[in-house]
Design an enzyme around this catalytic site. Structure first.
Site: not given
Ligand code: ASP
Length: 334
Positions: A12, A85-86
């Protein structure tokens, strides 16, 4: 001045919106140029390794990140990895096993909002990751996010929208970071330079099986041709169904007798697993072929077992490596 290598991988933080949704588009150089003050703190080099949504990050990419760090290891004092981040918790865990006892800090960060969003958390996360990587007490692999430093094996993405995305599971935060100030919550002895150990093989045939009421033990038969290890997420502190047909006992001991690896953990996020407590778990607790996760995260279990099975097939060595703590991945008070 200390030298830091920033390795950009996407996420992101590097994303821009488009007709089909957010996707990585901005380079690491552009990201670094947006963070005021960092050029005065260190000699910063940016390396664009890939630019992907971390949903697409696989073990082969963990190896690429590992290689990028190790190829430049002697030339830099620390490393900051910009990452989605996932799956950051998986990558941080994998790097913790691939690069062990590193005196030099390897810090992962990212953001919940893209750099281009006026309300982004990207700038502060990059800034504080660099501060953390520059601090002489920092070492090993960690995640720095929203003012928290988390051991690389203890991170979990716990929130999908808030800036406070990561928690340290079953282990104290390494530090909190207020503006420019690092307040250590965990003070350990940093490893000596000579202790560094690196690995480059992983076996990615590892499956996580979460128990749900009425789940069929036959699933093990489907998995056997495809996977070498199963991580079983049991109920509560360690409950495995004791159905009248004995299907789980047969399936689990059959899996182990076929020479496969089985680790048992819990699907409850905090405080870990103990098969000894209830009858529905105890029958499995004494079997040496069943690896007991205790308070490890599932993310770390996946990475640790991939790392172990990348090194050996010998059951005794698998056990020894599994129970040996790496980068605070498991409770040592047992
Ligand atoms: N889907 C994004 C990724 O993991 C989410 C993020 O970075 O926050 O790459």
């Amino acid at each position: 001045m200390k030298k830091i290598l920033m390795i950009a991988t996407g996420g992101t933080i590097a994303s821009m919106g488009g007709e089909h949704g957010l996707a990585p588009a901005i380079t690491g150089e552009e990201l670094a140029a947006n963070v005021p003050g960092i050029q005065d703190k260190c000699e910063l080099t940016v390396f664009q390794l890939m630019n992907i949504d971390s949903t697409n990050m696989r073990p082969r990419d963990w190896i690429k990140i590992r290689d990028a760090v190790m190829e430049h290891y002697d030339s830099y004092d620390g490393f900051v990895i910009l990452h989605g981040t996932d799956t950051m918790a998986y990558t941080a865990a994998a790097l913790s096993y691939l690069i062990q006892d590193s005196r030099k800090p390897i810090v992962l960060t990212g953001s919940q909002k893209p750099m281009g969003n006026p309300y982004t958390d990207a700038k502060i996360n990059i800034y504080q990751s660099l501060l953390y990587a520059l601090d002489s007490q920092s070492c090993n692999v960690s995640i720095v996010f929203n003012g928290k430093a988390v051991a690389g094996t203890r991170g979990r993405k716990q929130r999908t929208r808030s800036f406070d995305a990561f928690e340290s599971m079953n282990f104290p935060l390494l530090a909190i970071i207020h503006d420019d100030r690092i307040i250590r919550h965990y003070i350990g002895t940093p490893p000596e330079k000579e202790m560094l150990k690196t690995y480059h093989r992983l076996n990615d045939r590892v499956f996580v099986l979460k128990l749900t009421p009425e789940v069929k033990a036959d699933i093990f038969e489907l998995l056997i041709g495809h996977y070498d290890a199963v991580i079983l997420e049991t109920f509560g502190i360690g409950g495995i169904p004791e159905y009248e047909d004995g299907s789980f006992e047969k399936a689990i001991f059959g899996w182990i007798n076929a020479g496969k690896t089985l680790a048992v953990t819990t699907q409850v996020p905090e405080e870990g697993c103990d098969l000894e407590v209830y009858r529905v778990g105890k029958k499995y607790s004494e079997h040496p072929g069943i690896l007991k996760a205790d308070d490890m995260t599932t993310e770390s279990l996946v990475a640790k077992i991939m790392w172990i099975l990348g090194q050996t097939n010998d059951p005794e060595t698998i056990r020894t490596l599994f129970y040996k703590p790496v980068n605070h991945d498991r409770n040592t008070n047992i």
